[in-house]
Design an enzyme around this catalytic site. Structure first.
Site, mmCIF file in Angstrom:
data_model
loop_
_atom_site.group_PDB
_atom_site.id
_atom_site.type_symbol
_atom_site.label_atom_id
_atom_site.label_comp_id
_atom_site.label_asym_id
_atom_site.label_seq_id
_atom_site.Cartn_x
_atom_site.Cartn_y
_atom_site.Cartn_z
ATOM 1 N N HIS A 213 8.401 36.910 45.307
ATOM 2 C CA HIS A 213 8.178 36.624 46.734
ATOM 3 C C HIS A 213 8.344 35.130 47.033
ATOM 4 O O HIS A 213 7.759 34.611 47.981
ATOM 5 C CB HIS A 213 6.791 37.084 47.186
ATOM 6 C CG HIS A 213 6.483 38.511 46.865
ATOM 7 N ND1 HIS A 213 6.880 39.570 47.648
ATOM 8 C CD2 HIS A 213 5.824 39.064 45.808
ATOM 9 C CE1 HIS A 213 6.465 40.698 47.111
ATOM 10 N NE2 HIS A 213 5.839 40.424 45.983
ATOM 11 N N LYS A 340 24.142 11.167 49.471
ATOM 12 C CA LYS A 340 24.153 12.606 49.186
ATOM 13 C C LYS A 340 24.937 12.947 47.919
ATOM 14 O O LYS A 340 25.990 12.386 47.633
ATOM 15 C CB LYS A 340 24.748 13.379 50.364
ATOM 16 C CG LYS A 340 23.907 13.389 51.614
ATOM 17 C CD LYS A 340 22.564 14.060 51.402
ATOM 18 C CE LYS A 340 22.682 15.543 51.127
ATOM 19 N NZ LYS A 340 23.241 16.308 52.252
#
Length: 537
Positions: A213, A340
């Site tokens: 989950h 990045k």
């Protein structure tokens, strides 16, 4: 699997067919937009597509009963040569087998057969040298090769289509192509498996959080998780092998749908082409596409597995997780943000899975309402298959590259392990193993067989609640604190607490225990013929 990887056309030869770019020449001047559309839709396949400007159209090989030629729009709309020329090698294979069978059955002279075989050899060499002129007015790969053969050797070529329709011809080509495609994909699956097992071997003993989950669940060995991917890929390979068995039956000789009144030998051509046997029913032979649906279904399942790996690794490469770092060689940057470093290959693996599932859906919808036997709709079966195969091979290849160029950040992972009470289930197992303590009974009666699991679940749940209130871990609770929850706890409880101790307690077959995982790893190292010494270098 290994025996199949070397069979038929080699994987490298197949990939050359799949990836060689196309040159395209328009058949006539068109407005700019139409020109761009025509060029964009035709960048597929291994050679030049051309009907030279100003060149007159030739009569269709099927045109005997027609008084008018088709319009340019119809010709552009109905042609398939811009993509089905990828089948040229398999079309020539089928024609060789068919010509040999016709001669054997007395339906063609040996000299005509020899002329045809020599002509086909010459055409194949021209195609592979990039010298063959593909003509859109000849519609498809079959008519292009047959017409070129007629130009080359004359009358004998006109006998090649005896007891053969394009309906059975194209399906013979397509089954041969799919067979080679499966072999190529299997080789790339194996490469990725080797990369994953090698990565597992290099990360012995590294514990990571296991999730359910998307919440912390239990500790697992990283090797165990990587080998889970390998198991999934093995089932993927098994599905492809099963599909290969079912598609390996020959439609050649079924003709348009009803077979033929000529004395052909379908078993001879089937054997020559490496098929198991001819398809029993001629109607089924030319109308069947379930082998394609099964193939694309198998590809879709592979894509979903790869997408899940991609999702996991993209998350793990994020600053929020920081569990892995891809090397610069498998990363990209940003056009505006200098800092990045993006795991783009695995993002695209995740994204391209949608494309492969879409290819399957296209074929399912294409086939769902078609009456038997052949319908021209089925011309649309090839592009989704070509796209699916090319895309899944790219996904497998780049996933293997990525696996070979990542490192797991052990310190970051270790710092992240305490959160989430990953050892809670192991603590529940500890209680199940203990003799149940009932102090309210005379003589502090003990019940053999341990605490019932539902009871132990409740006890550990209360212990976790205590940890939450104190902002600590289960192993930080004192024995007195544990006994205040239930007196069954003893000093040996601390042998079960902490992720390292928790891992040591797993012992069921297939579990994340060190010995179990070592056994799994040894199995895959042996199965994939991985040299442990080479891995360590």
């Amino acid at each position: 699997m290994d025996s199949l990887l070397s069979s038929s056309t080699s994987s490298s030869s197949f990939l050359r067919l799949l990836y060689t770019p196309t040159k395209y020449t328009l058949s006539r001047p068109q407005p700019l937009l139409l020109s761009l559309i025509a060029q964009g839709s035709s960048q597929r396949g291994p050679a030049a597509v051309s009907c030279a400007m100003g060149q007159s159209k030739e009569a269709k090989l099927w045109g005997g009963r027609f008084e008018e030629s088709v319009t340019d729009a119809v010709e552009r709309f109905t042609e398939s040569i811009s993509y089905d020329k990828q089948l040229y090698k398999h079309d020539i294979m089928g024609s060789r087998a068919h010509a040999s069978m016709l001669a054997h059955q007395g339906l063609m002279s040996d000299s005509d057969r020899d002329s045809i075989l020599q002509g086909l050899d010459q055409i194949e060499k021209q195609i592979e040298a990039g010298e063959f002129v593909w003509r859109t007015d000849r519609e498809d790969v079959h008519m292009n090769i047959e017409a070129a053969l007629t130009d080359l050797i004359g009358e004998p070529a006109k006998k090649l289509h005896t007891a053969r329709s394009r309906n059975d011809q194209v399906l013979t080509d397509f089954r041969l192509w799919c067979r080679d495609a499966i072999d190529a994909i299997l080789s790339f699956i194996k490469r990725l498996q080797v990369s994953l097992v090698t990565l597992a071997e290099k990360n012995e003993g590294l514990i990571v959080p296991g999730y359910t989950h998307m919440q912390r669940a239990q500790p697992v060995l990283l090797q165990h998780l990587l080998l889970a991917y390998v198991e999934q890929l093995e089932r993927d390979a098994g599905r492809l092998l099963d599909c290969r068995v079912r598609l390996n039956f020959c439609p050649l000789g079924a003709c348009a749908l009803a077979g033929t009144g000529l004395p052909i030998d379908r078993f001879m051509t089937s054997k020559a082409l490496g098929f198991t046997a001819p398809l029993r029913n001629s109607i089924d032979a030319v109308s069947d596409r379930d082998f394609v649906l099964e193939f694309l279904s198998a590809n879709s399942i592979i894509a979903i597995h790869l997408s899940r790996i991609g999702e996991e690794w993209v998350m793990w490469a994020s600053e929020e997780f920081g569990f892995l770092t891809p090397s610069d060689s498998v990363s990209t940057g940003s056009s505006i943000m200098p800092q990045k470093k993006n795991p783009d290959p695995m993002e695209l693996v995740r994204g391209k899975s949608a494309r492969i599932v879409g290819d399957l859906v296209s074929l399912l919808v294409l086939c769902k309402g078609l009456p038997h036997a052949y319908n021209r709709d089925l011309q649309e079966d090839k592009e989704p298959v070509f796209d699916s195969v090319k895309t899944i091979i790219g996904m497998l290849e780049v996933s293997a590259e990525f696996a070979q160029n990542i490192t797991f950040n052990q310190e970051r992972i270790k710092k992240a392990l305490p959160a989430g009470h990953l050892d809670a289930t192991t603590l529940a197992d500890y209680l199940v193993k203990k003799a149940s303590h009932f102090p309210w009974l005379a003589n502090c009666f003990y019940l053999p067989g341990g605490v019932p699991f539902r009871t132990s679940h409740d006890i550990v749940g209360r212990a976790v609640g205590c940890c939450v209130s104190k902002n600590c871990q289960l192993q930080d609770l004192s024995l007195d604190e544990l006994r205040s929850i239930n007196p069954v706890f003893e000093k040996d409880v601390y042998e079960f607490l902490g992720v390292e101790n928790s891992i040591k307690k797993f012992c069921s077959y297939g579990s994340t225990g060190a010995e179990c995982v070592a056994s799994q790893l040894e199995y895959w190292m042996s199965k994939l013929n991985i040299d442990r010494v080479a891995v360590g270098q």
